[in-house]
Scaffold this motif. Structure first.
Motif, PDB file in Angstrom:
ATOM      1  N   GLN A   1       0.128  -4.713   8.966  1.00 35.85           N
ATOM      2  CA  GLN A   1       0.032  -3.498   8.162  1.00 35.85           C
ATOM      3  C   GLN A   1       0.686  -2.380   8.950  1.00 35.85           C
ATOM      4  O   GLN A   1       0.293  -2.111  10.095  1.00 35.85           O
ATOM      5  CB  GLN A   1      -1.413  -3.130   7.842  1.00 35.85           C
ATOM      6  CG  GLN A   1      -1.510  -1.901   6.933  1.00 35.85           C
ATOM      7  CD  GLN A   1      -2.948  -1.427   6.757  1.00 35.85           C
ATOM      8  OE1 GLN A   1      -3.765  -1.611   7.641  1.00 35.85           O
ATOM      9  NE2 GLN A   1      -3.239  -0.837   5.620  1.00 35.85           N
ATOM     10  N   GLY A   2       1.696  -1.734   8.335  1.00 37.94           N
ATOM     11  CA  GLY A   2       2.445  -0.745   9.084  1.00 37.94           C
ATOM     12  C   GLY A   2       3.043  -1.383  10.326  1.00 37.94           C
ATOM     13  O   GLY A   2       3.606  -2.475  10.276  1.00 37.94           O
TER      14      GLY A   2
ATOM     15  N   GLY B   1       4.136  -5.649   6.688  1.00 38.70           N
ATOM     16  CA  GLY B   1       4.247  -4.593   7.683  1.00 38.70           C
ATOM     17  C   GLY B   1       5.433  -3.678   7.447  1.00 38.70           C
ATOM     18  O   GLY B   1       6.151  -3.791   6.463  1.00 38.70           O
ATOM     19  N   PHE B   2       5.634  -2.752   8.367  1.00 39.88           N
ATOM     20  CA  PHE B   2       6.710  -1.763   8.297  1.00 39.88           C
ATOM     21  C   PHE B   2       8.059  -2.469   8.350  1.00 39.88           C
ATOM     22  O   PHE B   2       8.242  -3.418   9.119  1.00 39.88           O
ATOM     23  CB  PHE B   2       6.575  -0.796   9.476  1.00 39.88           C
ATOM     24  CG  PHE B   2       7.581   0.306   9.489  1.00 39.88           C
ATOM     25  CD1 PHE B   2       7.332   1.497   8.825  1.00 39.88           C
ATOM     26  CD2 PHE B   2       8.786   0.161  10.163  1.00 39.88           C
ATOM     27  CE1 PHE B   2       8.265   2.523   8.841  1.00 39.88           C
ATOM     28  CE2 PHE B   2       9.721   1.183  10.179  1.00 39.88           C
ATOM     29  CZ  PHE B   2       9.464   2.357   9.516  1.00 39.88           C
TER      30      PHE B   2
ATOM     31  N   GLN C   1       7.702   1.307  -2.378  1.00 40.74           N
ATOM     32  CA  GLN C   1       8.133   0.040  -1.795  1.00 40.74           C
ATOM     33  C   GLN C   1       7.054  -1.027  -1.933  1.00 40.74           C
ATOM     34  O   GLN C   1       7.347  -2.210  -2.126  1.00 40.74           O
ATOM     35  CB  GLN C   1       8.490   0.235  -0.322  1.00 40.74           C
ATOM     36  CG  GLN C   1       9.799   0.952  -0.083  1.00 40.74           C
ATOM     37  CD  GLN C   1      10.996   0.200  -0.647  1.00 40.74           C
ATOM     38  OE1 GLN C   1      11.107  -1.007  -0.517  1.00 40.74           O
ATOM     39  NE2 GLN C   1      11.891   0.934  -1.297  1.00 40.74           N
ATOM     40  N   SER C   2       5.797  -0.613  -1.860  1.00 37.98           N
ATOM     41  CA  SER C   2       4.689  -1.562  -1.943  1.00 37.98           C
ATOM     42  C   SER C   2       4.505  -2.153  -3.338  1.00 37.98           C
ATOM     43  O   SER C   2       3.743  -3.103  -3.517  1.00 37.98           O
ATOM     44  CB  SER C   2       3.388  -0.877  -1.513  1.00 37.98           C
ATOM     45  OG  SER C   2       3.494  -0.406  -0.186  1.00 37.98           O
ATOM     46  N   SER C   3       5.207  -1.583  -4.322  1.00 37.66           N
ATOM     47  CA  SER C   3       5.113  -2.134  -5.673  1.00 37.66           C
ATOM     48  C   SER C   3       5.571  -3.589  -5.706  1.00 37.66           C
ATOM     49  O   SER C   3       5.072  -4.391  -6.506  1.00 37.66           O
ATOM     50  CB  SER C   3       5.942  -1.300  -6.654  1.00 37.66           C
ATOM     51  OG  SER C   3       7.326  -1.362  -6.336  1.00 37.66           O
ATOM     52  N   LYS C   4       6.507  -3.956  -4.824  1.00 38.71           N
ATOM     53  CA  LYS C   4       6.959  -5.350  -4.770  1.00 38.71           C
ATOM     54  C   LYS C   4       5.802  -6.261  -4.388  1.00 38.71           C
ATOM     55  O   LYS C   4       5.645  -7.360  -4.946  1.00 38.71           O
ATOM     56  CB  LYS C   4       8.097  -5.488  -3.757  1.00 38.71           C
ATOM     57  CG  LYS C   4       9.335  -4.671  -4.106  1.00 38.71           C
ATOM     58  CD  LYS C   4      10.339  -4.680  -2.969  1.00 38.71           C
ATOM     59  CE  LYS C   4      11.514  -3.754  -3.253  1.00 38.71           C
ATOM     60  NZ  LYS C   4      12.452  -3.657  -2.120  1.00 38.71           N
ATOM     61  N   LEU C   5       5.002  -5.822  -3.434  1.00 40.11           N
ATOM     62  CA  LEU C   5       3.820  -6.570  -3.023  1.00 40.11           C
ATOM     63  C   LEU C   5       2.850  -6.723  -4.198  1.00 40.11           C
ATOM     64  O   LEU C   5       2.365  -7.831  -4.491  1.00 40.11           O
ATOM     65  CB  LEU C   5       3.134  -5.841  -1.868  1.00 40.11           C
ATOM     66  CG  LEU C   5       1.653  -6.134  -1.604  1.00 40.11           C
ATOM     67  CD1 LEU C   5       1.467  -7.559  -1.141  1.00 40.11           C
ATOM     68  CD2 LEU C   5       1.091  -5.150  -0.579  1.00 40.11           C
TER      69      LEU C   5
ATOM     70  N   THR D   1      -1.454  -1.950   2.705  1.00 43.55           N
ATOM     71  CA  THR D   1      -0.192  -1.225   2.680  1.00 43.55           C
ATOM     72  C   THR D   1      -0.382   0.164   3.263  1.00 43.55           C
ATOM     73  O   THR D   1      -1.063   1.012   2.667  1.00 43.55           O
ATOM     74  CB  THR D   1       0.375  -1.160   1.244  1.00 43.55           C
ATOM     75  OG1 THR D   1       1.501  -0.301   1.209  1.00 43.55           O
ATOM     76  CG2 THR D   1      -0.671  -0.699   0.237  1.00 43.55           C
ATOM     77  N   GLU D   2       0.181   0.391   4.424  1.00 43.48           N
ATOM     78  CA  GLU D   2      -0.102   1.617   5.162  1.00 43.48           C
ATOM     79  C   GLU D   2       0.375   2.875   4.438  1.00 43.48           C
ATOM     80  O   GLU D   2      -0.297   3.887   4.434  1.00 43.48           O
ATOM     81  CB  GLU D   2       0.551   1.556   6.540  1.00 43.48           C
ATOM     82  CG  GLU D   2       0.172   2.720   7.434  1.00 43.48           C
ATOM     83  CD  GLU D   2       0.746   2.581   8.830  1.00 43.48           C
ATOM     84  OE1 GLU D   2      -0.051   2.396   9.766  1.00 43.48           O
ATOM     85  OE2 GLU D   2       1.969   2.666   8.964  1.00 43.48           O
ATOM     86  N   CYS D   3       1.589   2.823   3.844  1.00 39.96           N
ATOM     87  CA  CYS D   3       2.159   3.988   3.140  1.00 39.96           C
ATOM     88  C   CYS D   3       2.228   5.205   4.056  1.00 39.96           C
ATOM     89  O   CYS D   3       1.759   6.297   3.697  1.00 39.96           O
ATOM     90  CB  CYS D   3       1.362   4.303   1.879  1.00 39.96           C
ATOM     91  SG  CYS D   3       1.313   2.971   0.673  1.00 39.96           S
TER      92      CYS D   3
END
Length: 433
Positions: free
Chosen positions: A8-9, A293-294, A302-306, A324-326
């Protein structure tokens, strides 16, 4: 108990799940190729699919348009394969002045000079003409026909004026059209704005309130109107040659395909399925997934893919915990931020999407749709106020997420773990009819 440690991150998150609750770990497959990236590129060009060699297709004194990705797809490493493609053209006797690079921006912004240099690489930059496609430049668009879906197809005139169009790019799963690459270099790549919007709008069901068509998802082209419409439009252009790469999870080129834009892309899709899909036999009550991770979890956009991948493994009403760190917040553009923050219902978000379609809006809508059908929990540094109207829950730790899930759903939940959710698509076997 079985312990896990997921990225994560720039760090990791540790947690434990009762062994008897774990159905399995859904993950992509590492590349087994022993070839270098350059060898992979050259091998694909030497063995084109359903096509002659590139140097057999073009003739001396002909003009060549090479459609390349824009800077948002620099991960496809065009700076590695473009010089090799150009060398083949020069070998035939094509003059450098007769080679035009067009960046397939679609409806994206123009590139900077530094971005041109990144895309072309030191060997090509400054020696060849490169321009951006402008989807709103009416004077540089030419109408080529209308698809059976009613999409009027207008394409970049400078590209159409060339004797040959070569399309390049990369193939990955894509939530609208099944897989990227191939025909996407033409539509949306070098198409008119109204062509792009009409095509992408086919992703929605006909009636307001019905949302996204069920056929619109990663890894599916069957009865997918966005794909079928793009295919019709690209057939009107009929590119002379295609070169596409497939990337490994470590960011290296793991495979490449060249040749006929239809048949080569078909083979490329098989490579992606082989590397990036994972067969499952059932859906789970709970999926715990990380983007990897980053930088794959740098922001919510970007996390929408996940989220769109991992939700394929969750039962309706089940729970998806996304690590998802964001670190850079929501990401994306004003459209995605507006869709997430300025509406209180799916119907109002859908109205906005239908009034002026953009990919960013649709990504936001899909995240909200997911939160309505699943219990979506983000383990994130994201400010909860950004998503307070979406139904998406945000917590700081995996323990908080698990306690929240168990309190709502009970324990003994059938669970999948996804260590590389942004790059892995869970697939159920097809249902026999």
């Amino acid at each position: 108990m079985r312990e896990f440690e997921l990225k994560q991150g720039r760090g990791t998150v540790k947690f434990s799940i009762d062994e008897k609750d774990i159905i399995g770990v859904i993950d992509n497959k590492p590349s087994t190729s022993s070839k270098t990236e350059e060898e992979i590129i050259k091998n694909a060009l030497k063995h084109p699919i359903s096509s002659g060699l590139l140097k057999e297709i073009v003739q001396v004194d002909e003009t060549i348009c090479i459609v390349i990705p824009d800077i948002t797809r620099i991960w496809q490493k065009p700076y590695l394969y473009l010089p090799i493609i150009v060398d083949e053209l020069l070998e035939v006797g094509i003059k450098p002045k007769n080679i035009l690079f067009i960046s397939a921006t679609g409806s994206h912004r123009n590139q900077t000079e530094d971005e041109y240099k990144q895309l072309l690489g030191d060997k090509l930059y400054g020696k060849y003409k490169i321009i951006d496609h402008d989807c709103n430049d009416i004077d540089n668009l030419v109408y080529v026909g209308t698809t059976s879906y009613g999409t009027p197809v207008s394409i970049n005139k400078k590209a159409m004026d060339c004797d040959h169009i070569i399309i390049t790019g990369g193939i990955v799963y894509h939530f609208l059209v099944g897989w990227s690459g191939g025909k996407k270099s033409i539509l949306p790549g070098i198409a008119a704005y109204n062509t792009i919007m009409k095509n992408h709008g086919l992703a929605l069901n006909e009636n307001l309130g019905e949302g996204t068509r069920s056929e619109i998802k990663c890894g599916n082209i069957t009865n997918n109107p966005v794909h079928l419409d793009m295919a019709e439009a690209t057939a009107m252009v009929n590119p002379s040659f295609m070169f596409n790469v497939i990337m490994a999870s470590n960011g290296d080129i793991s495979a490449a395909v060249a040749g006929n834009y239809l048949k080569a892309h078909e083979q490329g899709r098989k490579y992606v399925d082989n590397f990036d899909s994972s067969d499952i036999t059932e859906k789970a009550d709970l999926v715990i997934a990380t983007a990897g991770g980053f930088p794959k979890d740098i922001n919510f956009y970007q996390s929408s893919k996940l989220i769109l991948n991992a939700r394929e493994a969750v039962k309706k009403g089940g729970t998806l915990i996304a690590l998802t760190e964001c670190s850079e917040g929501l990401g994306g553009d004003d459209d995605v931020r507006s869709i997430l923050a300025n509406f209180d219902s799916l119907i109002d978000r859908e109205k906005s999407l239908r009034e002026r379609y953009t990919i960013s809006k649709h990504v936001g809508c899909l995240a909200c749709e997911t939160a309505q059908t699943l219990n979506l929990i983000l383990v994130s540094n994201l400010d909860p106020k950004f998503l307070e109207n979406t139904g998406v829950k945000i917590v700081k730790t995996i323990d908080e997420a698990l306690n929240l899930t168990y309190a709502e759903k009970g324990k003994n939940l059938k669970t999948y773990i996804m260590p590389h959710g942004a790059n892995t698509l869970p697939k159920l076997p097809p249902i026999d009819k």
